[in-house]
Write an enzyme that holds these catalytic residues in place. Sequence first.
Site, PDB file in Angstrom:
ATOM      1  N   HIS A 166      -7.147   2.441  -2.023  1.00 53.54           N
ATOM      2  CA  HIS A 166      -8.022   2.702  -0.639  1.00 53.54           C
ATOM      3  C   HIS A 166      -8.643   4.080  -0.941  1.00 53.54           C
ATOM      4  O   HIS A 166      -7.829   5.053  -1.008  1.00 53.54           O
ATOM      5  CB  HIS A 166      -6.993   2.534   0.576  1.00 53.54           C
ATOM      6  CG  HIS A 166      -6.908   1.277   1.138  1.00 53.54           C
ATOM      7  ND1 HIS A 166      -5.896   0.747   1.979  1.00 53.54           N
ATOM      8  CD2 HIS A 166      -7.601   0.171   1.124  1.00 53.54           C
ATOM      9  CE1 HIS A 166      -5.870  -0.420   2.191  1.00 53.54           C
ATOM     10  NE2 HIS A 166      -7.077  -0.722   1.768  1.00 53.54           N
ATOM     11  N   GLU A 186     -12.127   3.632   3.025  1.00 55.77           N
ATOM     12  CA  GLU A 186     -11.472   3.616   4.518  1.00 55.77           C
ATOM     13  C   GLU A 186     -11.629   4.592   5.353  1.00 55.77           C
ATOM     14  O   GLU A 186     -10.798   5.670   5.040  1.00 55.77           O
ATOM     15  CB  GLU A 186     -10.029   3.225   4.068  1.00 55.77           C
ATOM     16  CG  GLU A 186      -9.210   2.311   5.019  1.00 55.77           C
ATOM     17  CD  GLU A 186      -7.669   2.137   4.869  1.00 55.77           C
ATOM     18  OE1 GLU A 186      -7.205   1.017   4.480  1.00 55.77           O
ATOM     19  OE2 GLU A 186      -7.228   3.222   4.606  1.00 55.77           O
ATOM     20  N   HIS A 195       1.029   4.700   0.964  1.00 63.03           N
ATOM     21  CA  HIS A 195       0.147   5.483   2.195  1.00 63.03           C
ATOM     22  C   HIS A 195       0.955   6.542   2.488  1.00 63.03           C
ATOM     23  O   HIS A 195       2.245   6.740   2.596  1.00 63.03           O
ATOM     24  CB  HIS A 195       0.186   4.426   3.238  1.00 63.03           C
ATOM     25  CG  HIS A 195      -0.711   4.700   4.233  1.00 63.03           C
ATOM     26  ND1 HIS A 195      -0.367   5.734   5.159  1.00 63.03           N
ATOM     27  CD2 HIS A 195      -2.156   4.552   4.577  1.00 63.03           C
ATOM     28  CE1 HIS A 195      -1.383   5.894   6.198  1.00 63.03           C
ATOM     29  NE2 HIS A 195      -2.426   5.162   5.638  1.00 63.03           N
ATOM     30  N   GLU A 243       0.947  -1.190  -0.080  1.00 62.87           N
ATOM     31  CA  GLU A 243      -0.148  -0.117  -0.062  1.00 62.87           C
ATOM     32  C   GLU A 243       0.997   1.213  -0.082  1.00 62.87           C
ATOM     33  O   GLU A 243       1.906   1.377   0.838  1.00 62.87           O
ATOM     34  CB  GLU A 243      -0.889  -0.166   1.257  1.00 62.87           C
ATOM     35  CG  GLU A 243      -1.606   1.123   1.488  1.00 62.87           C
ATOM     36  CD  GLU A 243      -2.566   0.888   2.738  1.00 62.87           C
ATOM     37  OE1 GLU A 243      -2.066   0.166   3.500  1.00 62.87           O
ATOM     38  OE2 GLU A 243      -3.467   1.704   2.821  1.00 62.87           O
ATOM     39  N   ASP A 295      -3.595   4.373  -1.641  1.00 62.01           N
ATOM     40  CA  ASP A 295      -4.416   5.030  -0.627  1.00 62.01           C
ATOM     41  C   ASP A 295      -4.335   6.411  -1.030  1.00 62.01           C
ATOM     42  O   ASP A 295      -3.336   7.243  -0.819  1.00 62.01           O
ATOM     43  CB  ASP A 295      -3.636   4.782   0.669  1.00 62.01           C
ATOM     44  CG  ASP A 295      -4.502   5.256   1.754  1.00 62.01           C
ATOM     45  OD1 ASP A 295      -4.902   4.240   2.658  1.00 62.01           O
ATOM     46  OD2 ASP A 295      -5.006   6.630   1.937  1.00 62.01           O
TER      47      ASP A 295
END
Lengths: 141, 293
Positions: free
Chosen positions: B227, B263, B156, B154, B186
């Site tokens: 995400h 999320e 992020h 991910e 994300d």
Amino acid sequence: MLEREIIQTRGFKNTKDENGNVTGFEFRIRNSYYRGAWLSMYRPGDVVVDGVTYPAAETTWVVNGIEYTPAEMLEVEDEQWPIDKAATVKVKKAGGLEMGYHDVEISYRFIMSYIPPIVNSDEAFARMPAKPYTRRMILVN
Amino acid sequence: MANEKIGPKRGVSVYSYTGQFGIDMDLEDAFIEINDLGATGIEILANAHIENYPNPTDEWVDKWWALCNKYNVTPGEYGHWVDSRRRKDHTLDAKESLEMLIRDFKLANRLGFKVLRTKLGVIDDTLTPVENWREFIKMALPYAEKYDVRMCPEIHIPTALKSKMVDDYVEFIEQTGTKYFGLNIDFGTFQNVFPNGRRYPGMPEDGSPCSYPEELVPLLKYIYCCHAKFNEMSEDFKEVTIPYEEILKVLKDNNWNGFMMSEYEGPRRGEAGYVTEQIRRQHVMMKRLLGEE
């Protein structure tokens, strides 16, 4: 289902051996994180009841029906303490606790490999003490 | 079936219900909420939402499939971890890491997941992955193919799309030619409003965001899931910290195909009605931006 508080009311009681002698007390805690972790990643902290400290090394945790000392937990890499099942913390104390109100406190930490080690490692934990979970609870039995 | 539509699709990560799960919500409640939204994908975190992980009973697996069918929800993304620091005395070596991956591949396959959010251990505060990641991911590729799953680290916040980390992952994908390792983006990496001035280590010092939506374009072929991170949805259906309009336009205009998993990362987590309303607002916004009827 679990209570929202980390320390659970249900399960707070004196512990008896097979002969009915009170050998200590126990209470349940739910996992505070959003995922479960392998037992080797948890670092149980001290239990404090009514101002008396019971060092972590002298407590045990019952997870998924098996009782472990903190040192034993470090060796368990294939069993998780999940988020949807409470662990029971057991503390030895001859005679146990008296019926009535008690202020119960516990802290614990866990290693998360995707969190930077500078804030999540045994060294970091030693530097930054955990904020304990506390709850005032009634012991009946 | 809606689930077979090509393009950016709406889903929900059960992570959003952190603090409710096991307290006032169970797995079926999550499916009911997702179905209410007209969303068609679910992300679970293996170590949170699979009862008795890593050894669910056959009954639990049957229940999982029954829920997917009843609520018309596709297993969209399976969150799992390589817990590199699982042992106190050493960082997991490549073989130990591989064993951990294979166990999740098998379980993900049994539950119908084809995309994995593979969280690697990190070694510093800018989230640099463990040094042996290339070694064990390469060892895992034939198993990923066998179990038909794609590992996706991910990206992020504070990691930027234009960063050494992403360059390293892309280089790995191109050198190996693999289709079984990709990226999960994300949307927090595009966050451009920072309430209370909260920034992360390694972010641009001039206050700009980590990444811009157009930077997705060259990466899209490697992105198997996103995400749909959000921090705050206003009553007029706007995410106040992340530029959703631009992000979804890039995904849509470039015919990206995959799930965007809601999320929720804002305040009052675990508060049943509050989180549900935030997710509903977000899905109103996403439906509008996607032009869904």
